[in-house]
Structure formats: C-alpha cells, structure tokens
Design an enzyme around this catalytic site. Structure first.
Site, PDB file in Angstrom:
ATOM      1  N   THR A  71       2.026   4.245  -4.521  1.00 46.27           N
ATOM      2  CA  THR A  71       3.126   4.335  -5.479  1.00 46.27           C
ATOM      3  C   THR A  71       4.292   3.171  -5.347  1.00 46.27           C
ATOM      4  OG1 THR A  71       4.252   6.099  -4.653  1.00 46.27           O
ATOM      5  CG2 THR A  71       2.863   6.467  -6.498  1.00 46.27           C
ATOM      6  N   ARG A  72       4.862   2.662  -6.245  1.00 44.16           N
ATOM      7  CA  ARG A  72       5.972   1.968  -6.220  1.00 44.16           C
ATOM      8  C   ARG A  72       7.201   2.324  -7.459  1.00 44.16           C
ATOM      9  NH1 ARG A  72       4.606   1.261  -1.690  1.00 44.16           N
ATOM     10  NH2 ARG A  72       4.284  -1.073  -0.721  1.00 44.16           N
TER      11      ARG A  72
ATOM     12  N   LYS B 189       6.311  12.253  -2.448  1.00 50.24           N
ATOM     13  CA  LYS B 189       6.574  11.051  -1.530  1.00 50.24           C
ATOM     14  C   LYS B 189       8.011  10.691  -1.463  1.00 50.24           C
ATOM     15  CE  LYS B 189       5.569   6.034  -1.322  1.00 50.24           C
ATOM     16  NZ  LYS B 189       4.849   4.906  -1.845  1.00 50.24           N
TER      17      LYS B 189
ATOM     18  N   HIS C 103       0.855  -1.141  -0.031  1.00 50.19           N
ATOM     19  CA  HIS C 103      -0.004  -0.035  -0.010  1.00 50.19           C
ATOM     20  C   HIS C 103       0.802   1.394   0.104  1.00 50.19           C
ATOM     21  CE1 HIS C 103       1.226  -0.991   4.199  1.00 50.19           C
ATOM     22  NE2 HIS C 103       1.041   0.316   4.430  1.00 50.19           N
TER      23      HIS C 103
ATOM     24  N   CYS D  68       4.492   0.513   6.546  1.00 51.71           N
ATOM     25  CA  CYS D  68       4.434  -0.635   5.623  1.00 51.71           C
ATOM     26  C   CYS D  68       5.696  -1.565   6.355  1.00 51.71           C
ATOM     27  CB  CYS D  68       4.743  -0.211   4.243  1.00 51.71           C
ATOM     28  SG  CYS D  68       4.944  -1.204   2.840  1.00 51.71           S
TER      29      CYS D  68
ATOM     30  N   HIS E 255      14.864   3.513   2.723  1.00 55.15           N
ATOM     31  CA  HIS E 255      15.056   2.344   2.202  1.00 55.15           C
ATOM     32  C   HIS E 255      15.776   1.574   3.144  1.00 55.15           C
ATOM     33  CE1 HIS E 255      14.946  -1.266  -0.770  1.00 55.15           C
ATOM     34  NE2 HIS E 255      16.112  -1.007  -1.110  1.00 55.15           N
TER      35      HIS E 255
ATOM     36  N   LYS F 169       7.513  -4.280  -8.283  1.00 52.29           N
ATOM     37  CA  LYS F 169       7.690  -4.084  -9.822  1.00 52.29           C
ATOM     38  C   LYS F 169       7.650  -5.543 -10.632  1.00 52.29           C
ATOM     39  CE  LYS F 169      11.906  -2.376  -8.701  1.00 52.29           C
ATOM     40  NZ  LYS F 169      12.070  -2.716  -7.421  1.00 52.29           N
TER      41      LYS F 169
HETATM   42  C1  LIG Z   1       7.283   1.041   2.050  1.00 50.98           C
HETATM   43  C2  LIG Z   1       7.522   0.244   0.974  1.00 50.98           C
HETATM   44  C3  LIG Z   1       7.974   0.794  -0.108  1.00 50.98           C
HETATM   45  C4  LIG Z   1       8.203  -0.198  -1.118  1.00 50.98           C
HETATM   46  N1  LIG Z   1       8.739   0.440  -2.226  1.00 50.98           N
HETATM   47  C5  LIG Z   1       8.871  -0.535  -3.648  1.00 50.98           C
HETATM   48  C6  LIG Z   1       9.172   0.069  -4.850  1.00 50.98           C
HETATM   49  O1  LIG Z   1       9.490   1.273  -4.914  1.00 50.98           O
HETATM   50  N2  LIG Z   1       9.336  -0.835  -5.651  1.00 50.98           N
HETATM   51  C7  LIG Z   1       9.286  -2.282  -5.451  1.00 50.98           C
HETATM   52  O2  LIG Z   1       9.258  -3.023  -6.573  1.00 50.98           O
HETATM   53  N3  LIG Z   1       9.020  -2.664  -4.247  1.00 50.98           N
HETATM   54  C8  LIG Z   1       8.742  -1.877  -3.466  1.00 50.98           C
HETATM   55  N4  LIG Z   1       8.332  -2.381  -2.090  1.00 50.98           N
HETATM   56  C9  LIG Z   1       8.234  -3.889  -1.963  1.00 50.98           C
HETATM   57  C10 LIG Z   1       7.084  -4.449  -2.434  1.00 50.98           C
HETATM   58  O3  LIG Z   1       5.920  -3.452  -2.047  1.00 50.98           O
HETATM   59  C11 LIG Z   1       6.817  -5.739  -1.749  1.00 50.98           C
HETATM   60  O4  LIG Z   1       7.938  -6.545  -2.233  1.00 50.98           O
HETATM   61  C12 LIG Z   1       5.573  -6.496  -2.316  1.00 50.98           C
HETATM   62  O5  LIG Z   1       4.654  -5.604  -2.383  1.00 50.98           O
HETATM   63  C13 LIG Z   1       5.198  -7.702  -1.310  1.00 50.98           C
HETATM   64  O6  LIG Z   1       4.283  -8.338  -1.842  1.00 50.98           O
HETATM   65  P1  LIG Z   1       3.583  -9.684  -1.176  1.00 50.98           P
HETATM   66  O7  LIG Z   1       2.453 -10.406  -2.096  1.00 50.98           O
HETATM   67  O8  LIG Z   1       4.722 -10.334  -0.876  1.00 50.98           O
HETATM   68  O9  LIG Z   1       2.974  -9.096   0.105  1.00 50.98           O
HETATM   69  P2  LIG Z   1       1.624  -8.545   0.438  1.00 50.98           P
HETATM   70  O10 LIG Z   1       1.020  -7.668  -0.653  1.00 50.98           O
HETATM   71  O11 LIG Z   1       1.566  -7.781   1.677  1.00 50.98           O
HETATM   72  O12 LIG Z   1       0.701  -9.696   0.525  1.00 50.98           O
HETATM   73  C14 LIG Z   1       0.490 -10.905   1.726  1.00 50.98           C
HETATM   74  C15 LIG Z   1      -0.795 -11.032   1.602  1.00 50.98           C
HETATM   75  O13 LIG Z   1      -0.887 -12.414   2.370  1.00 50.98           O
HETATM   76  C16 LIG Z   1      -2.019 -12.419   3.383  1.00 50.98           C
HETATM   77  N5  LIG Z   1      -1.705 -13.211   4.441  1.00 50.98           N
HETATM   78  C17 LIG Z   1      -0.666 -13.337   5.106  1.00 50.98           C
HETATM   79  N6  LIG Z   1      -0.788 -14.580   6.082  1.00 50.98           N
HETATM   80  C18 LIG Z   1      -2.124 -14.961   5.799  1.00 50.98           C
HETATM   81  C19 LIG Z   1      -2.837 -16.139   6.300  1.00 50.98           C
HETATM   82  N7  LIG Z   1      -2.251 -16.490   7.352  1.00 50.98           N
HETATM   83  N8  LIG Z   1      -4.165 -16.103   5.752  1.00 50.98           N
HETATM   84  C20 LIG Z   1      -4.739 -15.440   4.978  1.00 50.98           C
HETATM   85  N9  LIG Z   1      -4.010 -14.550   4.393  1.00 50.98           N
HETATM   86  C21 LIG Z   1      -2.685 -14.230   4.623  1.00 50.98           C
HETATM   87  C22 LIG Z   1      -1.920 -10.686   3.931  1.00 50.98           C
HETATM   88  O14 LIG Z   1      -2.909 -10.377   4.614  1.00 50.98           O
HETATM   89  C23 LIG Z   1      -1.531 -10.051   2.713  1.00 50.98           C
HETATM   90  O15 LIG Z   1      -2.793  -9.415   1.788  1.00 50.98           O
HETATM   91  C24 LIG Z   1       8.169  -1.692  -0.994  1.00 50.98           C
HETATM   92  C25 LIG Z   1       7.621  -1.941   0.196  1.00 50.98           C
HETATM   93  C26 LIG Z   1       7.474  -0.960   1.206  1.00 50.98           C
HETATM   94  C27 LIG Z   1       6.731  -1.590   2.396  1.00 50.98           C
END
Ligand SMILES: Cc1cc2nc3c(=O)[nH]c(=O)nc-3n(C[C@H](O)[C@H](O)[C@H](O)COP(=O)(O)OP(=O)(O)OC[C@H]3O[C@@H](n4cnc5c(N)ncnc54)[C@H](O)[C@@H]3O)c2cc1C
Length: 377
Positions: free
Chosen positions: A50-51, A265, A47, A313, A269, A346
C-alpha cells in the site's frame, strides 16, 4: 556504427520507470527498459502492498496540480488494465496547529479550494474511534485521499507497455552509460545498447547511476509494520478508518492504513538510518518493534496486537525533500526521474507522463520548476 534500435532506454522499472515506459510507448516511441531485478520486486522503494495518495499536500501547494493529474492517470490506468489500483478511504492529516502536517495540509486545501474539513482532536476520536489524538491536536480531513496498490500499479504499467511494444530486460544491471553519436550508450552486465535518449529512474541507486554528478542524496532505511488489532477489529475496516498521517511530536511523523486484509499497516515517516542500497539491513530489531508499539499505544491503541509482518524499504532523500525531474545538466539526451524523498509513489503516473513529455520535447502537463536539478548541484 550500431543502427538505431531504440528511441529511449529507461533505466530502472520501478514506480517511475514503469510509468515512463508506458507513456513513451503510448506515444509511438521504441522503448527498451532495463532493471537489475524482476519488477515489481521488494528490494527498492515500491513494495509493501500500500501507498497513501492525498491531495491537501502539506509539503508544498505546488504538488497539488501534479497529484490531481496523477489521480486522472491512475483512473485511466485502471480502465486500461482492468485492475483496481486505488481505494478511496479519505485521509486525516493530524498534528498540533503549528505542525507542518496540519498547517501545510490546511494551506494547500485552502489555496487550491479542495474539499476538506478541519476537525478537533475530540471530533477525530468521535468520528474515527480507532484513533486517539490528544485534545491539543487538530486534523485536516480530506475525502479524496486513499490507498494505492504499488505492486499492481507497476505491473499494470509494465504489462500495458509491453503489449504496446516496449522491450524489457530484467535481471540485467546497468553498469555504465556515456553519450555517443548524439545519443546514449548504455552498458549492462550482458550487452550494450544505444538510444537517442535515456531516462534514469534508478530510485535508491540514482546516486550510483549518476555518479559523475555527486548528487547530495541520502538513502534512508524505513520499516513497514503490520499489526493484528488486539480489540475492536471493525474500527480498522476501510469504510471506517481513513489513511492517517501524524506529526506527533515536532518533526516526528508516522502514518497508518486501515486493515485491508493483512493487518493494520503503520510506519514512521523518516527517522530511519542512512544506508547503502546494496547493503540494506532487512532485519527488524526488537527495539524497532517496541518503538512502533509505543506510538500505537498513544495514538492507535486497539491496533497494538500481535505483529504480523514487517518489510524494509528505502527513501531516497534530497536535502529539501523535493524530487528531481529534469534533464541531466551536462548531457541533454539524459533525463532524470528519481529521488522521490519518501513521498513519490502517488505521483508516479503523472511523473511518467511528465518524463515522457520532456523526452518528446513537449511541454509537460504540470509545472516542474520545483524539481529542477540546478538547485542541488
Ligand atoms: C516504506 C515506504 C513508504 C512509502 N510510502 C509512500 C506513500 O504512502 N505515498 C507515496 O506517495 N510515496 C510513498 N513512498 C515513496 C515511494 O514509494 C517512492 O518515492 C517510489 O516508490 C520510488 O519509486 P522509484 O521508481 O524512484 O524507485 P523504485 O521503485 O525502487 O525503482 C528503482 C528501480 O531502479 C532499478 N535500478 C537501480 N539501479 C539499477 C541499475 N544500475 N541497473 C538496472 N536497474 C537499476 C531498481 O532495481 C529498481 O527496480 C514510500 C516509500 C517507502 C520506502
């Protein structure tokens, strides 16, 4: 015995899970997706509006083909959903010549023959007067970098997957899973489901959901800040300011975006505190705001106006900063698509495709050797 209902259950429907569900269902799989929240949401890692997407990848040149595939798939997703998901702004990777951000971006750009320019600190100041790097810094400028809209990307993947027949259960936490009858049984707080395979995309909760593996993962709290420019607002328009990522001291990083309507924003990092995803401190302390202001004052001084908002985050870090995209080492019917160590968004479109390919027994489009779980256990 329960009749087979699903081919694949996707646990977690954030960035990686939503993309995986879409690529599975597009390939004719019967998919169930389960998430503890209603997605997209602001409690995980995806959330904050932007990324950054960038191609001259300073972390390792092996990411370049993966991000190139991701660009293609984001564009396909824009077409299929009718939503604008990406704005190309160009990108600057700024640091001293020996910094990993500058030297790594340059090495990736050269190895993969990416269009880029090397700029001196002075040239950056002239071309992008919103930024004030000191004379001894340099930058790699790359034209294809830009901004992705993470909540919209997740929404697009979920809506398309649902239209194509995926079933999603939100607000249903997965409590346990075990192998059963050659597949996997997933137990939630409400019911239990069986599928031939499961893909775990639990983000910051991956360690918990994969607790038998005792993975060396660290969840790191990260604050995103939005500031109103105090002067020279036009310098921060998307057509005048690229996304920018800095190694401003050895091993210390921050990044920023143009003003897309809600302020400028910026965020550090890494350098965040290790946290428990269920007890994350979402309050931002005055000293954290002050620290960010000190960085702005040095490198983006016109952006150092009133604070508009903040959002906390989580990064889920592996010790080497590379992802885990692999089969479970003990249960071949379980795949893992997580720990994206703060730089995964990304790639989400390409990671979703890669995880679907693994589940379908196909050779993934890109080489995934860097992401094998064996290196960590
Ligand atoms: C501040 C910040 C800035 C970033 N900037 C960048 C950027 O500029 N560029 C870039 O490429 N990346 C960036 N990243 C990294 C990137 O956003 C993450 O790597 C990516 O969003 C992770 O996705 P995900 O699906 O692993 O996690 P999430 O999107 O968090 O999804 C995990 C999901 O699993 C669910 N879940 C977990 N456990 C359970 C359970 N037991 N039962 C049911 N559901 C469950 C959660 O509710 C959640 O919805 C950034 C991250 C942050 C925090």
């Amino acid at each position: 015995m329960t009749p087979t209902q699903y081919d694949v259950i996707v646990v977690g429907l954030g960035a990686m899970g939503s993309a995986t569900a879409w690529h599975l269902v597009k390939n004719g799989q019967r998919v169930l997706g389960v998430d503890q929240y209603v997605c997209p949401h602001r409690f995980g890692s995806s959330h904050g509006q932007t990324r950054i997407i960038r191609e001259a990848y300073f972390e390792h040149p092996a990411y370049v083909p993966l991000v190139q595939r991701a660009y293609q798939l984001w564009s396909d997703l824009e077409q299929a959903s009718g939503l604008q998901l990406l704005t190309q702004t160009g990108g600057l990777m700024i640091g001293r010549p020996e910094s990993i951000v500058f030297s790594g971006a340059k090495a990736s750009a050269e190895e993969h023959h990416l269009p880029h320019q090397v700029l001196s600190g002075e040239e950056v100041r002239q071309k992008f007067p919103g930024l004030t790097p000191p004379w001894d810094m340099k930058a790699v400028w790359e034209p294809r970098a830009g901004v992705l809209y993470p909540e919209l990307c997740i929404q697009a993947h979920l809506e398309l997957a649902q239209k194509a027949g995926a079933q999603f259960h939100f607000e249903e936490a997965v409590q346990q899973w075990e192998p059963e009858d050659g597949g996997v049984r997933i137990r939630t707080e409400r019911a239990s489901y069986w599928a031939r395979q499961a893909v775990i995309c639990a983000g910051a909760w991956a360690r918990e959901v994969l607790d038998g593996l005792n993975l060396p993962l660290q969840v790191e709290r990260q604050v995103q800040f939005w500031f109103e420019p105090k002067s020279e607002h036009t310098l921060f328009q998307a057509n005048r300011l690229p996304v920018h990522l800095w190694e401003y001291e050895p091993g210390r990083f921050f990044y920023g975006f143009p003003d897309l309507g809600n302020g400028v924003k910026v965020a550090a990092h890494h350098q965040g505190v290790t946290s428990d995803p269920d007890q994350l401190d979402r309050n931002v302390k005055p000293e954290e705001i002050e620290q960010m202001r000190q960085i702005l004052q040095r490198f983006v001084p016109h952006a150092n106006g009133p604070l508009r908002s903040t959002a906390v985050c989580m990064y889920t870090n592996t010790p080497d900063g590379h992802f885990i995209l692999d089969r479970h080492p003990h249960y071949a019917e379980v795949l893992i698509g997580s720990p994206c160590s703060g730089h995964g968004f990304k790639f989400a479109s390409a990671i979703g495709e890669a995880l679907a390919d693994l589940a379908l027994g196909r050779k993934p489009h890109c080489n995934l050797d860097l992401f094998k779980i064996g290196r960590l256990i």
